[in-house]
Design a protein around this motif. Structure first.
Motif, PDB file in Angstrom:
ATOM      1  N   GLN A   1       0.897  -1.133  -0.117  1.00 30.31           N
ATOM      2  CA  GLN A   1       0.185  -0.077   0.169  1.00 30.31           C
ATOM      3  C   GLN A   1       0.652   1.413   0.066  1.00 30.31           C
ATOM      4  O   GLN A   1       1.804   1.313   0.830  1.00 30.31           O
ATOM      5  CB  GLN A   1      -0.856   0.068   1.183  1.00 30.31           C
ATOM      6  CG  GLN A   1      -1.947   1.301   1.386  1.00 30.31           C
ATOM      7  CD  GLN A   1      -2.602   1.140   2.607  1.00 30.31           C
ATOM      8  OE1 GLN A   1      -2.252   0.522   3.435  1.00 30.31           O
ATOM      9  NE2 GLN A   1      -3.227   2.204   2.672  1.00 30.31           N
ATOM     10  N   CYS A   2       0.570   2.214  -0.936  1.00 31.46           N
ATOM     11  CA  CYS A   2       1.256   3.498  -1.098  1.00 31.46           C
ATOM     12  C   CYS A   2       0.419   4.670  -0.716  1.00 31.46           C
ATOM     13  O   CYS A   2      -0.736   4.766  -0.886  1.00 31.46           O
ATOM     14  CB  CYS A   2       1.850   3.699  -2.175  1.00 31.46           C
ATOM     15  SG  CYS A   2       3.033   2.494  -2.880  1.00 31.46           S
TER      16      CYS A   2
ATOM     17  N   TYR B   1      12.132   1.168  -6.891  1.00 30.06           N
ATOM     18  CA  TYR B   1      10.974   0.065  -6.847  1.00 30.06           C
ATOM     19  C   TYR B   1      11.149  -0.479  -5.337  1.00 30.06           C
ATOM     20  O   TYR B   1      12.100  -0.970  -5.040  1.00 30.06           O
ATOM     21  CB  TYR B   1      11.224  -0.990  -7.965  1.00 30.06           C
ATOM     22  CG  TYR B   1      10.882  -0.660  -9.289  1.00 30.06           C
ATOM     23  CD1 TYR B   1       9.742  -1.274  -9.835  1.00 30.06           C
ATOM     24  CD2 TYR B   1      11.678   0.238 -10.220  1.00 30.06           C
ATOM     25  CE1 TYR B   1       9.445  -1.078 -11.171  1.00 30.06           C
ATOM     26  CE2 TYR B   1      11.156   0.289 -11.342  1.00 30.06           C
ATOM     27  CZ  TYR B   1       9.910  -0.014 -11.807  1.00 30.06           C
ATOM     28  OH  TYR B   1       9.689  -0.172 -13.320  1.00 30.06           O
ATOM     29  N   HIS B   2      10.183  -1.172  -5.134  1.00 29.96           N
ATOM     30  CA  HIS B   2      10.018  -2.006  -3.763  1.00 29.96           C
ATOM     31  C   HIS B   2       9.972  -3.363  -4.636  1.00 29.96           C
ATOM     32  O   HIS B   2       9.304  -3.969  -5.312  1.00 29.96           O
ATOM     33  CB  HIS B   2       8.377  -1.967  -3.249  1.00 29.96           C
ATOM     34  CG  HIS B   2       8.219  -2.850  -2.109  1.00 29.96           C
ATOM     35  ND1 HIS B   2       7.229  -3.520  -2.188  1.00 29.96           N
ATOM     36  CD2 HIS B   2       9.079  -3.541  -1.198  1.00 29.96           C
ATOM     37  CE1 HIS B   2       7.145  -4.448  -1.271  1.00 29.96           C
ATOM     38  NE2 HIS B   2       8.165  -4.381  -0.545  1.00 29.96           N
TER      39      HIS B   2
ATOM     40  N   SER C   1       6.380  -2.408  -7.453  1.00 29.28           N
ATOM     41  CA  SER C   1       5.903  -1.086  -7.681  1.00 29.28           C
ATOM     42  C   SER C   1       6.787   0.079  -7.611  1.00 29.28           C
ATOM     43  O   SER C   1       8.033  -0.153  -6.922  1.00 29.28           O
ATOM     44  CB  SER C   1       4.663  -0.885  -6.385  1.00 29.28           C
ATOM     45  OG  SER C   1       5.356  -1.182  -5.245  1.00 29.28           O
TER      46      SER C   1
ATOM     47  N   ILE D   1       8.319   3.392  -6.350  1.00 34.63           N
ATOM     48  CA  ILE D   1       8.322   4.392  -5.210  1.00 34.63           C
ATOM     49  C   ILE D   1       8.626   5.700  -5.596  1.00 34.63           C
ATOM     50  O   ILE D   1       8.118   6.691  -4.938  1.00 34.63           O
ATOM     51  CB  ILE D   1       9.231   3.584  -4.300  1.00 34.63           C
ATOM     52  CG1 ILE D   1       9.020   2.625  -3.665  1.00 34.63           C
ATOM     53  CG2 ILE D   1       9.365   4.783  -2.797  1.00 34.63           C
ATOM     54  CD1 ILE D   1       9.889   1.912  -2.664  1.00 34.63           C
TER      55      ILE D   1
ATOM     56  N   ARG E   1       7.818   0.582   6.470  1.00 32.03           N
ATOM     57  CA  ARG E   1       7.294   1.927   5.912  1.00 32.03           C
ATOM     58  C   ARG E   1       8.733   2.454   5.309  1.00 32.03           C
ATOM     59  O   ARG E   1       9.710   2.475   5.995  1.00 32.03           O
ATOM     60  CB  ARG E   1       6.685   2.953   7.153  1.00 32.03           C
ATOM     61  CG  ARG E   1       5.472   2.457   7.411  1.00 32.03           C
ATOM     62  CD  ARG E   1       4.794   3.277   8.396  1.00 32.03           C
ATOM     63  NE  ARG E   1       5.551   3.753   9.510  1.00 32.03           N
ATOM     64  CZ  ARG E   1       5.584   3.316  10.678  1.00 32.03           C
ATOM     65  NH1 ARG E   1       4.994   2.291  10.870  1.00 32.03           N
ATOM     66  NH2 ARG E   1       6.347   3.951  11.412  1.00 32.03           N
TER      67      ARG E   1
ATOM     68  N   LYS F   1       6.073   6.648   1.189  1.00 29.81           N
ATOM     69  CA  LYS F   1       6.100   6.233  -0.031  1.00 29.81           C
ATOM     70  C   LYS F   1       5.532   4.830  -0.181  1.00 29.81           C
ATOM     71  O   LYS F   1       4.859   4.353  -1.270  1.00 29.81           O
ATOM     72  CB  LYS F   1       7.199   6.432  -0.912  1.00 29.81           C
ATOM     73  CG  LYS F   1       7.593   7.859  -1.189  1.00 29.81           C
ATOM     74  CD  LYS F   1       6.658   8.647  -2.165  1.00 29.81           C
ATOM     75  CE  LYS F   1       7.106   9.721  -2.561  1.00 29.81           C
ATOM     76  NZ  LYS F   1       6.202  10.455  -3.662  1.00 29.81           N
ATOM     77  N   LEU F   2       5.641   4.218   0.962  1.00 28.22           N
ATOM     78  CA  LEU F   2       5.328   2.697   1.046  1.00 28.22           C
ATOM     79  C   LEU F   2       5.101   2.176   2.220  1.00 28.22           C
ATOM     80  O   LEU F   2       5.774   2.632   3.250  1.00 28.22           O
ATOM     81  CB  LEU F   2       6.394   1.959   0.239  1.00 28.22           C
ATOM     82  CG  LEU F   2       6.204   0.303   0.438  1.00 28.22           C
ATOM     83  CD1 LEU F   2       5.507  -0.175  -0.523  1.00 28.22           C
ATOM     84  CD2 LEU F   2       7.644  -0.396   0.293  1.00 28.22           C
ATOM     85  N   GLU F   3       4.012   1.309   2.544  1.00 26.02           N
ATOM     86  CA  GLU F   3       3.853   0.449   3.771  1.00 26.02           C
ATOM     87  C   GLU F   3       3.666  -1.020   3.139  1.00 26.02           C
ATOM     88  O   GLU F   3       2.447  -1.035   2.407  1.00 26.02           O
ATOM     89  CB  GLU F   3       2.595   1.002   4.462  1.00 26.02           C
ATOM     90  CG  GLU F   3       2.461   0.292   5.666  1.00 26.02           C
ATOM     91  CD  GLU F   3       1.337   0.863   6.436  1.00 26.02           C
ATOM     92  OE1 GLU F   3       0.231   0.667   6.376  1.00 26.02           O
ATOM     93  OE2 GLU F   3       1.723   1.770   7.558  1.00 26.02           O
ATOM     94  N   ALA F   4       4.597  -1.740   3.788  1.00 29.74           N
ATOM     95  CA  ALA F   4       4.524  -3.018   3.399  1.00 29.74           C
ATOM     96  C   ALA F   4       4.420  -4.041   4.380  1.00 29.74           C
ATOM     97  O   ALA F   4       4.691  -3.664   5.522  1.00 29.74           O
ATOM     98  CB  ALA F   4       5.760  -3.241   2.443  1.00 29.74           C
TER      99      ALA F   4
END
Length: 201
Positions: free
Chosen positions: A1-2, A121-122, A126, A128, A151, A159-162
């Protein structure tokens, strides 16, 4: 989720820990001296590697790398953070520039930030940040072990939560670690690296 709100101070509530050469070592091709793949001058770390280089040990089957491997702050619980300013020169591609090492096998990492053709990228899932070449960016990576969340903040923006990937021991690394479709030459530069731990309530 971004998500994209910010900018915020990702280090608020964290304690910055001492960081010097005694807290990290350089992983580099086993058959070349360190100074042929790494330099630290005027506060700037410069790390580079070639696609044809050897792995970091004679017994490793991984692709070539030159990485700052932080060994003084391995962790298995709590909330930890990496902060640093990164720079990726033009034409560096197919490379991991930062990772949270450690995960439940067969995986080896909880997070990889990779560069492909000028975008961050992650893994390769995706984007970032686009247009990453030839400019400094501030990176904060927060790993909450118990919550199993990671995060990623760029220049203060989330920018990212994984999700986490398990594992019993973790550590931060940055530099260049060749991945799929790697360029002939790979380089990243780093300054103002910090390791932080969330303060006890």
């Amino acid at each position: 989720q971004c998500v994209g709100w910010g900018p915020v101070d990702a280090t608020k509530g964290f304690l910055s820990l001492p960081f010097n050469r005694s807290y990290y070592h350089i992983q580099k091709p086993y058959d070349v001296p360190e100074q042929d793949r790494y330099s630290f001058i005027h506060g700037f770390h410069r790390l580079w590697v070639y696609a044809a280089d050897k792995p970091h040990t004679r017994t490793s089957h991984t692709k070539p790398r030159t990485e700052i491997a932080i060994h003084g702050y391995n962790y298995s619980s709590g909330v930890w953070q990496f902060e640093g300013y990164g720079y990726v020169p033009h034409r560096t591609s197919g490379v991991c520039i930062m990772q949270v090492f450690g995960a439940t096998p067969p995986r080896a990492t909880t997070l990889m930030l990779r560069v492909y053709n000028g975008s961050l990228y992650h893994y390769r899932r995706s984007v970032i940040l686009q247009n990453i070449y030839d400019r400094w960016f501030k990176l904060n990576v927060v790993h909450d072990v118990e919550a199993a969340k990671v995060r990623v903040y760029i220049n203060g923006y989330l920018k990212l939560e994984a999700d986490g990937r398990g594992g019993t021991s973790h550590a931060f690394k940055c530099g260049v670690y060749a991945q799929y479709n790697d360029s002939f030459y790979m380089e990243s530069r780093w300054k103002h690296i910090k390791v932080l731990r969330k303060c006890d309530p």
